[in-house]
Design a protein around this motif. Structure first.
Motif, mmCIF file in Angstrom:
data_model
loop_
_atom_site.group_PDB
_atom_site.id
_atom_site.type_symbol
_atom_site.label_atom_id
_atom_site.label_comp_id
_atom_site.label_asym_id
_atom_site.label_seq_id
_atom_site.Cartn_x
_atom_site.Cartn_y
_atom_site.Cartn_z
ATOM 1 N N ALA A 297 0.700 -0.873 -0.023
ATOM 2 C CA ALA A 297 -0.064 0.047 -0.414
ATOM 3 C C ALA A 297 1.090 1.400 0.345
ATOM 4 O O ALA A 297 0.725 2.265 -0.409
ATOM 5 C CB ALA A 297 -0.847 0.059 1.209
ATOM 6 N N GLY A 298 2.131 1.420 0.537
ATOM 7 C CA GLY A 298 3.094 2.609 0.740
ATOM 8 C C GLY A 298 3.495 2.421 -0.329
ATOM 9 O O GLY A 298 3.696 3.917 -1.513
ATOM 10 N N TRP A 299 3.615 1.358 -1.287
ATOM 11 C CA TRP A 299 4.520 1.409 -2.586
ATOM 12 C C TRP A 299 3.410 2.522 -3.128
ATOM 13 O O TRP A 299 4.034 2.934 -4.146
ATOM 14 C CB TRP A 299 4.823 0.454 -3.203
ATOM 15 N N GLY A 300 2.046 1.534 -3.609
ATOM 16 C CA GLY A 300 1.119 2.232 -4.502
ATOM 17 C C GLY A 300 0.934 4.040 -3.877
ATOM 18 O O GLY A 300 0.979 4.773 -5.148
ATOM 19 N N LEU A 301 1.071 4.491 -2.939
ATOM 20 C CA LEU A 301 0.805 5.120 -2.309
ATOM 21 C C LEU A 301 1.602 6.742 -3.035
ATOM 22 O O LEU A 301 1.363 7.298 -3.265
ATOM 23 C CB LEU A 301 0.926 5.916 -1.017
ATOM 24 N N ALA A 302 2.943 6.138 -2.821
ATOM 25 C CA ALA A 302 4.242 6.897 -2.968
ATOM 26 C C ALA A 302 4.166 7.058 -4.788
ATOM 27 O O ALA A 302 4.840 7.845 -5.004
ATOM 28 C CB ALA A 302 5.415 6.414 -2.362
ATOM 29 N N ILE A 303 4.025 6.070 -5.248
ATOM 30 C CA ILE A 303 4.292 5.812 -6.463
ATOM 31 C C ILE A 303 2.988 7.005 -7.516
ATOM 32 O O ILE A 303 3.382 7.657 -8.212
ATOM 33 C CB ILE A 303 4.085 4.993 -7.481
ATOM 34 N N ALA A 304 1.533 7.001 -6.857
ATOM 35 C CA ALA A 304 0.592 7.871 -6.759
ATOM 36 C C ALA A 304 1.265 8.948 -6.866
ATOM 37 O O ALA A 304 1.209 10.335 -7.318
ATOM 38 C CB ALA A 304 -0.349 7.856 -6.317
ATOM 39 N N GLY A 376 0.560 10.537 -21.923
ATOM 40 C CA GLY A 376 1.216 11.183 -21.105
ATOM 41 C C GLY A 376 1.720 10.056 -19.668
ATOM 42 O O GLY A 376 1.559 9.370 -19.332
ATOM 43 N N ALA A 377 3.213 10.376 -19.261
ATOM 44 C CA ALA A 377 4.026 9.813 -18.559
ATOM 45 C C ALA A 377 3.746 9.696 -17.498
ATOM 46 O O ALA A 377 3.239 8.879 -16.732
ATOM 47 C CB ALA A 377 5.991 10.322 -18.992
ATOM 48 N N ARG A 378 3.139 11.413 -17.285
ATOM 49 C CA ARG A 378 2.575 11.065 -15.337
ATOM 50 C C ARG A 378 1.684 10.411 -15.088
ATOM 51 O O ARG A 378 1.570 10.222 -14.222
ATOM 52 C CB ARG A 378 2.706 12.878 -15.695
ATOM 53 N N PRO A 379 0.138 10.972 -16.482
ATOM 54 C CA PRO A 379 -1.008 10.339 -15.948
ATOM 55 C C PRO A 379 -0.933 9.337 -15.787
ATOM 56 O O PRO A 379 -1.154 8.240 -14.973
ATOM 57 C CB PRO A 379 -1.796 11.352 -16.577
ATOM 58 N N ALA A 380 0.074 7.968 -16.652
ATOM 59 C CA ALA A 380 0.264 7.784 -16.862
ATOM 60 C C ALA A 380 0.784 6.266 -15.563
ATOM 61 O O ALA A 380 -0.324 5.216 -14.179
ATOM 62 C CB ALA A 380 0.886 5.973 -17.909
ATOM 63 N N GLY A 385 -0.928 4.261 -9.721
ATOM 64 C CA GLY A 385 -0.485 4.172 -8.044
ATOM 65 C C GLY A 385 -2.184 4.330 -7.668
ATOM 66 O O GLY A 385 -1.901 3.269 -6.779
ATOM 67 N N VAL A 386 -2.874 4.703 -7.528
ATOM 68 C CA VAL A 386 -4.076 5.215 -7.634
ATOM 69 C C VAL A 386 -4.556 3.508 -6.971
ATOM 70 O O VAL A 386 -5.006 3.080 -6.701
ATOM 71 C CB VAL A 386 -4.959 6.012 -7.811
ATOM 72 N N ALA A 387 -4.519 3.407 -8.139
ATOM 73 C CA ALA A 387 -5.127 1.827 -8.502
ATOM 74 C C ALA A 387 -4.345 0.623 -8.017
ATOM 75 O O ALA A 387 -5.183 -0.284 -7.393
ATOM 76 C CB ALA A 387 -5.093 1.575 -10.792
ATOM 77 N N CYS A 388 -2.925 0.657 -7.652
ATOM 78 C CA CYS A 388 -2.519 -0.215 -6.773
ATOM 79 C C CYS A 388 -3.240 0.594 -5.110
ATOM 80 O O CYS A 388 -3.207 -1.033 -4.497
ATOM 81 C CB CYS A 388 -0.892 0.182 -6.969
ATOM 82 N N LEU A 389 -2.781 1.147 -4.818
ATOM 83 C CA LEU A 389 -3.665 1.551 -3.051
ATOM 84 C C LEU A 389 -5.190 0.982 -3.557
ATOM 85 O O LEU A 389 -5.080 0.019 -1.882
ATOM 86 C CB LEU A 389 -3.785 2.719 -3.514
ATOM 87 N N ALA A 390 -5.890 0.854 -4.570
ATOM 88 C CA ALA A 390 -7.739 0.444 -4.122
ATOM 89 C C ALA A 390 -7.134 -0.913 -4.155
ATOM 90 O O ALA A 390 -8.076 -2.041 -3.599
ATOM 91 C CB ALA A 390 -8.091 1.226 -5.033
#
Length: 431
Positions: A297-304, A376-380, A385-390
């Motif tokens: 979960a921390g990984w996903g939040l930080a990537i987002a 674009g790279a940033r939205p991707a 990250g948000v999808a990972c957290l969920a």
């Protein structure tokens, strides 16, 4: 003060107790350094030849099928033959593929198709090798030192992940791909020489030949264990949705910071190493499932956050935090696997593990590359990250036993501990 430091610093017991662990640790450090040199050079070379995010992301698609097929077969092979021999032969094969990259880079006009062929070959050999490597740990390290061994191995991997990409970014930028690939070839040559010194690890006397039936037996065992199933599912989801490494060249362009590319590849490893260097507490943790879930979960939040921020230095900090979360999750997964899986199934389950922590990144490369070409790279990156957290939250709710796993009371962990004590003649460990 000394006692406080010893409680935080890494536990070196596996290093002192096992010669083969020391050999594998050093060999792995050398191999990782060379591999990460190529890991940066290869996608960057594809970018230079095509200028397409989709072409870079397609590398993950090319690697996917060989990784699945040979990962599953490699698991069955590791239970049936000498694991040392598998490691030695695949390491030699990886060195030969690195030589192909070197020769292609030396051509006046390097070709694109060999890059994809080599990527597929590396995936196949890695799929064969990783089950043998992973299943070897529980044979050469005492049961009560498995968590410490996982932390030391993680530190070794991340040390290469820091030095390799950072140096590769500079080497490729200022000297080209040839020196990077030449370093990779040299590292594999040294690694093969070290593998020759490992003690043979013969299979059990009643070991079956690799077969679909044997692979299915391992899959049924994994499916019947909710804790194992949870570790695989959480890692797959985290890597599929939030593995942006393949589009880092385009993120650096979007932030107008081409100089930061090597640092982007390195930042996550820096966060992981900081966790490893303070991993003394890991040997005292019993609830490893919590590490898996909260780390992912921390990984996903930080990537987002890394995808949303526009300041490159803040992006690098977020990538470092993501690496720390991934390290916590990885330590939990590795310890659960080694504590609970019986040795006669260890290779086949290691093959499934290869899929859980390798297929996810391969699919993640395809997802990130395709989405970056569209948005674009940033939205991707931030949407992943948000999808990972969920997804991690949903999986934890669907498989609650991963949250309640306790090494002191889990039946499989106690059974594996008793088997290890019987095999080694060790005194029973305190619960």
């Amino acid at each position: 003060m000394t006692s406080k430091l010893s409680a935080v610093l890494p536990d070196l017991s596996p290093w002192h107790s096992s010669r083969d662990f020391r050999l594998l640790w050093v060999q792995g450090l050398i191999t990782n350094f060379g591999s990460f040199m190529a890991l940066v050079a290869l996608p960057l070379q594809i970018k230079e030849l095509t200028g397409s995010p989709l072409a870079v992301g397609a590398m993950g698609a090319v690697e996917l099928v060989p990784l699945i097929v040979f990962g599953l077969y490699g698991g069955a092979l590791a239970d049936a033959v000498d694991r040392r021999k598998v490691i030695l032969l695949t390491e030699a094969g990886l060195g030969l593929l690195a030589a192909v990259l070197l020769v292609n880079a030396m051509l006046p006009e390097p070709m694109l198709w060999p890059l994809y062929v080599v990527a597929a070959g590396v995936a196949a050999l890695a799929g064969l090798q990783r089950p043998a490597l992973d299943s070897l740990l529980a044979r050469i390290v005492p049961h009560d030192q498995l968590a410490a061994a996982a932390a030391l191995n993680a530190f070794r991997w991340q040390a290469g992940a820091i030095a390799g990409p950072a140096l590769a970014g500079l080497v490729v930028a200022y000297a080209g791909n040839v020196p990077a690939y030449a370093t990779t070839v040299t590292c594999f040559a040294v690694s093969v020489a070290m593998c020759l010194r490992l003690t043979p690890v013969p299979p059990a006397e009643n070991a079956e030949k690799p077969s679909l039936r044997g692979i299915a037996q391992g899959a049924r065992y994994a499916w019947s264990r909710p804790v194992l199933l949870g570790t695989y599912a959480v890692d797959l989801a985290a890597m599929f949705f939030a593995f942006p490494n393949t589009i880092f060249p385009f993120l650096a362009d979007a932030l107008d910071a081409d100089w930061s590319l090597g640092l982007m590849y390195t930042a996550g490893s820096v966060g992981s190493v900081l966790v490893s260097l303070t991993s003394g507490w890991v040997s005292r943790i019993q609830r490893h499932g919590l590490l898996v879930v909260f780390g992912a979960a921390g990984w996903g939040l930080a990537i987002a956050a890394a995808g949303r921020l526009s300041n490159v230095w803040l992006v690098l900090v977020c990538l470092g935090l993501a690496g720390a979360g991934d390290m916590l999750s990885g330590l939990g997964r590795s310890t659960i696997w080694n504590q609970t899986i019986p040795d006669e199934l260890r290779g086949r389950l290691a093959g499934i593990e290869v899929l859980s922590y390798s297929v996810g990144p391969q699919l993640g490369q395809v997802r990130a590359g395709a989405m970056a070409g569209w948005t674009g790279a940033r939205p991707a990156i931030w949407t992943g990250g948000v999808a990972c957290l969920a997804s991690v939250g949903l999986l934890a709710a669907a498989l609650p036993k991963i949250l309640t796993y306790d090494a002191r009371t889990d039946e499989d962990a106690n059974r594996r501990r008793a088997a290890h004590e019987a095999a080694t003649g060790a005194a029973p460990e305190a619960a």
